[in-house]
Design an enzyme around this catalytic site. Structure first.
Site, PDB file in Angstrom:
ATOM      1  N   HIS A 144     -57.044 -83.626  68.692  1.00 51.95           N
ATOM      2  CA  HIS A 144     -56.935 -84.089  67.308  1.00 51.95           C
ATOM      3  C   HIS A 144     -58.240 -84.743  66.858  1.00 51.95           C
ATOM      4  O   HIS A 144     -58.505 -85.918  67.170  1.00 51.95           O
ATOM      5  CB  HIS A 144     -55.752 -85.057  67.182  1.00 51.95           C
ATOM      6  N   GLU A 156     -58.264 -87.562  69.666  1.00 51.67           N
ATOM      7  CA  GLU A 156     -57.050 -87.897  70.412  1.00 51.67           C
ATOM      8  C   GLU A 156     -56.660 -86.669  71.241  1.00 51.67           C
ATOM      9  O   GLU A 156     -56.504 -85.576  70.684  1.00 51.67           O
ATOM     10  CB  GLU A 156     -55.908 -88.267  69.459  1.00 51.67           C
ATOM     11  N   ASN A 194     -52.630 -92.381  63.340  1.00 55.35           N
ATOM     12  CA  ASN A 194     -51.818 -92.181  62.140  1.00 55.35           C
ATOM     13  C   ASN A 194     -50.512 -92.965  62.177  1.00 55.35           C
ATOM     14  O   ASN A 194     -49.869 -93.141  61.151  1.00 55.35           O
ATOM     15  CB  ASN A 194     -51.526 -90.692  61.920  1.00 55.35           C
TER      16      ASN A 194
HETATM   17  P1  NAI Z   1     -57.537 -76.154  55.411  1.00 54.31           P
HETATM   18  O1  NAI Z   1     -56.499 -75.756  54.450  1.00 54.31           O
HETATM   19  O2  NAI Z   1     -58.839 -76.678  54.917  1.00 54.31           O
HETATM   20  O3  NAI Z   1     -57.871 -74.896  56.376  1.00 54.31           O
HETATM   21  C1  NAI Z   1     -56.895 -74.114  57.003  1.00 54.31           C
HETATM   22  C2  NAI Z   1     -57.462 -72.713  57.194  1.00 54.31           C
HETATM   23  O4  NAI Z   1     -56.585 -72.004  58.045  1.00 54.31           O
HETATM   24  C3  NAI Z   1     -57.572 -71.926  55.893  1.00 54.31           C
HETATM   25  O5  NAI Z   1     -58.879 -71.418  55.779  1.00 54.31           O
HETATM   26  C4  NAI Z   1     -56.540 -70.825  56.046  1.00 54.31           C
HETATM   27  O6  NAI Z   1     -56.934 -69.605  55.442  1.00 54.31           O
HETATM   28  C5  NAI Z   1     -56.475 -70.665  57.547  1.00 54.31           C
HETATM   29  N1  NAI Z   1     -55.239 -70.103  58.067  1.00 54.31           N
HETATM   30  C6  NAI Z   1     -53.973 -70.368  57.663  1.00 54.31           C
HETATM   31  N2  NAI Z   1     -53.101 -69.682  58.446  1.00 54.31           N
HETATM   32  C7  NAI Z   1     -53.834 -68.998  59.356  1.00 54.31           C
HETATM   33  C8  NAI Z   1     -53.513 -68.156  60.447  1.00 54.31           C
HETATM   34  N3  NAI Z   1     -52.249 -67.875  60.757  1.00 54.31           N
HETATM   35  N4  NAI Z   1     -54.515 -67.630  61.186  1.00 54.31           N
HETATM   36  C9  NAI Z   1     -55.808 -67.903  60.879  1.00 54.31           C
HETATM   37  N5  NAI Z   1     -56.174 -68.694  59.858  1.00 54.31           N
HETATM   38  C10 NAI Z   1     -55.206 -69.256  59.114  1.00 54.31           C
HETATM   39  O7  NAI Z   1     -56.843 -77.183  56.403  1.00 54.31           O
HETATM   40  P2  NAI Z   1     -57.506 -78.366  57.242  1.00 54.31           P
HETATM   41  O8  NAI Z   1     -57.538 -79.601  56.433  1.00 54.31           O
HETATM   42  O9  NAI Z   1     -58.751 -77.876  57.875  1.00 54.31           O
HETATM   43  O10 NAI Z   1     -56.385 -78.591  58.364  1.00 54.31           O
HETATM   44  C11 NAI Z   1     -56.222 -77.714  59.428  1.00 54.31           C
HETATM   45  C12 NAI Z   1     -55.415 -78.387  60.520  1.00 54.31           C
HETATM   46  O11 NAI Z   1     -56.070 -79.588  60.935  1.00 54.31           O
HETATM   47  C13 NAI Z   1     -54.007 -78.804  60.103  1.00 54.31           C
HETATM   48  O12 NAI Z   1     -53.163 -78.642  61.210  1.00 54.31           O
HETATM   49  C14 NAI Z   1     -54.169 -80.266  59.755  1.00 54.31           C
HETATM   50  O13 NAI Z   1     -52.980 -80.988  59.881  1.00 54.31           O
HETATM   51  C15 NAI Z   1     -55.177 -80.695  60.802  1.00 54.31           C
HETATM   52  N6  NAI Z   1     -55.978 -81.888  60.474  1.00 54.31           N
HETATM   53  C16 NAI Z   1     -56.484 -82.062  59.209  1.00 54.31           C
HETATM   54  C17 NAI Z   1     -57.256 -83.187  58.924  1.00 54.31           C
HETATM   55  C18 NAI Z   1     -57.849 -83.379  57.573  1.00 54.31           C
HETATM   56  O14 NAI Z   1     -58.275 -84.510  57.262  1.00 54.31           O
HETATM   57  N7  NAI Z   1     -57.912 -82.365  56.734  1.00 54.31           N
HETATM   58  C19 NAI Z   1     -57.550 -84.215  59.981  1.00 54.31           C
HETATM   59  C20 NAI Z   1     -57.041 -83.876  61.280  1.00 54.31           C
HETATM   60  C21 NAI Z   1     -56.250 -82.775  61.494  1.00 54.31           C
END
Ligand code: NAI
Length: 508
Positions: A144, A156, A194
């Site tokens: 994480h 994490e 969190n």
């Molecule tokens: P985001 O929406 O910016 O990016 C997600 C990406 O994954 C998108 O480009 C999407 O097209 C792609 N995607 C969706 N389904 C897919 C699949 N089946 N196969 C391949 N690509 C796929 O999201 P973000 O913010 O980067 O978050 C991603 C993960 O990280 C989530 O699990 C979130 O909970 C976690 N996270 C986010 C944080 C944040 O501050 N944004 C901090 C720590 C963890």
């Protein structure tokens, strides 16, 4: 040290905010890195973004040019999952949905070698649930990262029920080799940061709802007196009110609606109104062009009374003495007073909050001119002090208290009279949550303190803060808060045990 060798190919799936950042970190550590996304061109666009970011760092002299070129040479967009068959580590950073993550890992298991490590960057889905359908769930762990991944030092390492110790250790050692600080957590709601950070937002929002002070003053007090990098309003405006509210709701739901995690009506109103913070131009504060900067509400200047006595040698008393002395203001001193008053100034008698309201304390002491001071991280350096007066306190005594504090160089933030005030209430709840988290075996005491300092920039780890204030004092504050505001403030078993045993929460 069992970190993956830099020649090991790493894949990052999901080329959004987090995936792009993680790919950059792995590439700079020397790994060949594949970036994959189902959205056409997303991976290529993310790589272009990384390229621009690294070149900017090089031109500012903050990154070695050859290191940047090696990293960029090794970074490629994958066209299909099948391209990832030779990877030694695959990190998933896709949409936050259990079905999507489980389906992805199911597909990956058919492609990769049995010894390929699998990691999820999920911030809220149990690692155990993500791994439940896997043939080899032992090789899946949470990795994480915090946003932005290249800059935030904390990772994490989250173990689900099936994650093997070898998987957790290799992920931690690899994160360390990538320049991060790794802490270990069991897969429980919110993991460490969190979960333990919830009271920082929840208590601030509650104080606003109770009209104790306004958003600008709350932020000012939490920064200046609490030593936090940002106050709860400016921080949630930065995170996004919708994102912060969603995390709070998910932790509250996961903890079966425990009252201490109850979502805020005030925050929901902001979300409903589209006031999401910086990204929408308005949240608690106004970020639109020409909008005035938030200004804390501080008391108008008052005359310092001539008769001042400082009692005892608590940190606040010592700071008052030193600050008055520096400013050439005469005062008397006495040893600690039985009723723990810190100072008398003219008619006013000042105490540190103990979780009772000033009004109740004035009643209990039969002393109407009772005023309360809040907890301050460093009373020698702080430039502001919150002050709460009992409802029965005469205006003249209120003015005397303000005059004294101003003469000692403090800006005075008058707050409505609320049990536990602002910093003390928040810090007591952070300590309580931290104690409960360690007690439940989510992480070690040392990792908890480290996680809160590095993950959310707290000035002190909550357990260190407890050692400084004393578990007994925190227990008293929470017990008083519970008597006025209910179960939300119940001191947890670990805190009660620290109080009754005299042992530090570090030894729990
Ligand atoms: P985001 O929406 O910016 O990016 C997600 C990406 O994954 C998108 O480009 C999407 O097209 C792609 N995607 C969706 N389904 C897919 C699949 N089946 N196969 C391949 N690509 C796929 O999201 P973000 O913010 O980067 O978050 C991603 C993960 O990280 C989530 O699990 C979130 O909970 C976690 N996270 C986010 C944080 C944040 O501050 N944004 C901090 C720590 C963890």
């Amino acid at each position: 040290m069992t970190a993956l060798a830099p020649r090991t190919t790493v894949a990052v799936i999901g080329a959004g905010t987090m995936g792009a950042g993680i790919a950059q970190v792995a590439a700079l550590a020397g790994h060949p890195v594949f970036l994959y996304d189902t959205r056409p061109e997303a991976a290529a666009q993310a790589i272009t973004g990384i390229q621009q970011g690294l070149h900017a760092l090089v031109s500012k002299g903050r990154l070695d040019a050859s290191l940047a070129e090696t990293a960029l040479d090794g970074l490629r967009a994958a066209d299909a999952l099948a391209d990832l068959s030779g990877c030694g580590l695959i990190i998933e950073a896709i949409v936050e949905r259990l079905d999507a993550k489980a389906a992805l890992f199911d597909a990956l298991e058919a492609i990769v070698a049995p010894d390929c490590l699998l990691a999820t960057n999920t911030s809220s889905i149990p690692v155990t649930a993500i791994g439940a359908g896997l043939r080899h769930p032992g090789r899946l762990g949470g990795l994480h990262f915090f946003n932005p991944a290249p800059r935030m030092p904390l990772v994490e390492i989250v173990s689900g029920l099936d994650t093997t110790p070898t998987t957790a250790t290799t992920l931690a050692d690899t994160a360390t080799a990538w320049g991060k600080t790794a802490v270990h957590a069991r897969s429980t709601p919110g993991f460490i940061v969190n979960r333990v950070a919830r009271p920082f937002y929840a208590e601030g929002l509650r104080l606003l709802q109770e009209q104790v002070l306004d958003p600008a003053t709350l932020d000012h007090v939490m920064r200046i007196c609490g030593g936090f990098r940002m106050g709860p309003c400016e921080l949630t405006d930065l995170i996004g009110q919708d994102i912060n509210a969603a995390v709070s709701r998910s932790v509250w739901t996961a903890f079966h609606h425990a009252p201490r995690f109850e979502p805020s009506l005030l925050q929901q109103e902001l979300v409903d109104g589209g006031r999401l913070g910086r990204k929408s131009g308005r949240g608690f504060h106004d970020y639109r062009e020409g909008a005035p900067a938030p200004t804390p509400h501080l008391a108008a200047p008052q005359t310092c009374p001539t008769s001042i006595t400082i009692h005892g040698d608590s940190p606040l008393a010592l700071a008052l003495r030193a600050r008055l002395q520096t400013r050439g203001i005469a005062f008397h001193t006495t040893s600690a007073a039985q009723d723990q008053r810190i100072a008398e100034a003219g008619e006013a008698v000042l105490y540190l909050t103990d979780g009772r309201s000033a009004t109740r304390r004035a009643h209990d002491l039969d002393r109407p001119a009772t005023l309360l001071l809040d907890l301050v991280l460093d009373p020698m350096l702080a430039t502001c002090l919150p002050l709460a007066a009992a409802r029965q306190c005469p205006d003249t005594a209120r003015q005397d208290a303000i005059g004294l504090l101003q003469a000692a160089g403090f800006g005075v933030a008058p707050t409505q009279d609320a049990p536990g005030m602002v910093v003390m209430r928040t810090v007591a709840m952070l300590i309580n949550e931290a104690a409960d988290t360690v007690h439940q075996g989510v992480c070690s005491a040392a990792d908890l303190n480290l996680a809160m300092r590095l993950g959310v920039n707290y000035p002190l780890g909550p357990l260190d803060w407890c050692d400084r204030i004393g578990a007994g004092m925190i227990g008293t504050v929470l017990t008083h808060l519970r008597s006025s505001d209910g179960e939300r403030y119940r001191p947890c078993g670990a805190l009660q045990s620290a109080i009754h045993s005299g042992k530090s929460l570090h030894d729990a």
